[in-house]
Design a protein around this motif. Structure first.
Motif, PDB file in Angstrom:
ATOM      1  N   ARG A  18      -2.865   5.740   8.014  1.00 46.51           N
ATOM      2  CA  ARG A  18      -3.571   4.890   7.043  1.00 46.51           C
ATOM      3  C   ARG A  18      -5.037   5.279   6.961  1.00 46.51           C
ATOM      4  O   ARG A  18      -5.620   5.733   7.940  1.00 46.51           O
ATOM      5  N   GLU A  35       0.825   6.927  -0.554  1.00 50.23           N
ATOM      6  CA  GLU A  35       0.813   5.701  -1.365  1.00 50.23           C
ATOM      7  C   GLU A  35      -0.612   5.193  -1.442  1.00 50.23           C
ATOM      8  O   GLU A  35      -1.407   5.392  -0.520  1.00 50.23           O
ATOM      9  N   ARG A  36      -0.940   4.509  -2.547  1.00 48.75           N
ATOM     10  CA  ARG A  36      -2.277   3.967  -2.701  1.00 48.75           C
ATOM     11  C   ARG A  36      -2.224   2.516  -3.146  1.00 48.75           C
ATOM     12  O   ARG A  36      -1.325   2.115  -3.884  1.00 48.75           O
ATOM     13  N   PHE A  41      -4.963   4.012   1.476  1.00 48.58           N
ATOM     14  CA  PHE A  41      -3.815   4.925   1.344  1.00 48.58           C
ATOM     15  C   PHE A  41      -3.013   4.906   2.627  1.00 48.58           C
ATOM     16  O   PHE A  41      -3.517   4.534   3.679  1.00 48.58           O
ATOM     17  N   TRP A  42      -1.741   5.253   2.490  1.00 48.05           N
ATOM     18  CA  TRP A  42      -0.904   5.351   3.682  1.00 48.05           C
ATOM     19  C   TRP A  42       0.244   6.310   3.417  1.00 48.05           C
ATOM     20  O   TRP A  42       0.657   6.500   2.262  1.00 48.05           O
ATOM     21  N   ALA A  43       0.701   6.940   4.462  1.00 50.11           N
ATOM     22  CA  ALA A  43       1.804   7.906   4.340  1.00 50.11           C
ATOM     23  C   ALA A  43       2.438   8.076   5.711  1.00 50.11           C
ATOM     24  O   ALA A  43       1.741   8.111   6.721  1.00 50.11           O
TER      25      ALA A  43
END
Ligand code: ZN
Length: 348
Positions: A18, A35-36, A41-43
């Motif tokens: 994150r 992802e936003r 954001f996170w992935a």
């Protein structure tokens, strides 16, 4: 990172990365779009190796930014604890003067052996070269070598400092001073106790050694150093001069690796001589519920408080150890030595 930090998947540990980036930026983490939501954001990233570089890249109208962090995955991690006792010298003087038939005729070692028998506890005793009043390690007889060896599976000796005073002996000392003192003590441990009892240290007196001197320790087998990162007087202390960001991180986590030296820094969880008997469990209990602190219990105290002649003698010191050891045992933590494997765990 360990199983507490993500989801164990086929061949790896999936963790969520994150961060924050500008609204219009496109963000990737290790090459995959994140992802936003707003600036967040996170992935997910799957850690498959013991060490993985995580690289977040943001690109947009104002340019490109990159943030890179290396993550250590403790693949075979299990809940574990180690027990280290600092500032040892009086018990060696006592045994030398009394000429006991057995090491365990000394009440200090006898009580530690009782704790080992009851809980399976393992201890590393970090020792001085001299008590400063005429006793020095060369006076310690070598006729207990067999007994040391018989108990080396749970009782180790390691360098701590030349002597108790002055405070912070290696904070501003040249690396050569640390090297010389280390070798003096190591040579004596090997002489009077033998190879099996010898351990590289994990705590240097006062926990302050500048980075220039770390190679002295690494060359002598040190892999882990325990710190007590404390922020006071506007600066971090008792953390081997780690910079602010890493001191802050270590103060909230079990461990942090310095990749240049290869040293791992461990965060001490309990100092028995500073923690009243009825505060031992309340000190440990919250750590068990913090995924960043729960896996490895770094337990710690100092020898002098066991001795009735010491000005700050603690009559309940062994009881404090017993309460701590009972707690870790009942909560499923296994005794380890930090110099073995990855912080005492299998290397996975
Ligand atoms: Zn010390």
């Amino acid at each position: 990172m360990n199983w507490r930090h993500g989801t164990v998947v086929e061949g790896g540990l999936e963790v969520m990365v994150r961060g924050e980036a500008l609204l219009r930026d496109r963000v990737t983490v290790n090459g995959r779009p994140a992802e936003r939501a707003g600036t967040a954001f996170w992935a997910p990233v799957v850690l498959r190796e013991q060490e993985t570089d995580v690289v977040a890249v943001a690109e947009g109208p104002t340019g490109r930014r990159e943030h890179r962090v290396r993550v250590v995955w403790d693949r075979a991690s299990r809940p574990r604890y180690r027990f280290s006792i600092d500032d040892n010298s009086f018990f060696l003087r006592d045994i030398t003067r009394q000429g006991y038939a057995s090491l365990f005729d000394c009440f200090y070692l006898r009580n530690l052996r009782d704790l080992h028998r009851r809980y399976g506890a393992k201890f590393v005793l970090n020792i001085y070269y001299t008590t400063g009043d005429g006793f020095e390690l060369p006076q310690f007889p070598d006729r207990y070598r067999g007994e040391w060896a018989d108990h080396a599976d749970w009782l180790k000796l390691a360098f701590h400092a030349y002597q108790n005073v002055p405070d912070r002996p290696y904070q501003y000392a040249p690396a050569a001073k640390l090297a010389a003192d280390f070798d003096l003590v190591a040579e004596q441990i090997l002489r009077f106790a033998g190879e099996a009892t010898y351990s590289p240290p994990t705590v240097i007196h006062w926990g302050m050694v500048p980075g220039e001197a770390w190679p002295v320790l690494v060359e002598r087998g040190v892999r882990v150093l325990s710190a007590i990162p404390a922020f006071r007087g506007g600066a971090w202390d008792i953390q081997y001069f780690l910079d602010d960001a890493r001191s802050d991180y270590l103060s909230r986590h079990d461990a942090l690796k310095d990749f240049d030296s290869g040293l791992i820094f461990s965060n001490v969880d309990l100092i028995c001589n500073n923690t009243p008997l009825d505060r031992i469990v309340p000190t440990l209990e919250p750590l068990r519920n913090d995924p960043n602190r729960a896996e490895i219990m770094d337990l710690f105290t100092h020898e002098q408080y066991f001795w009735p002649f010491y000005s700050h003698y603690l009559p309940d010191h062994f009881q404090r150890l017993e309460v701590a050891l009972r707690w870790v045992t009942e909560n499923g933590y296994e005794p380890v030595f930090f110099h073995e494997g990855l912080l005492g765990g299998a290397e996975g």
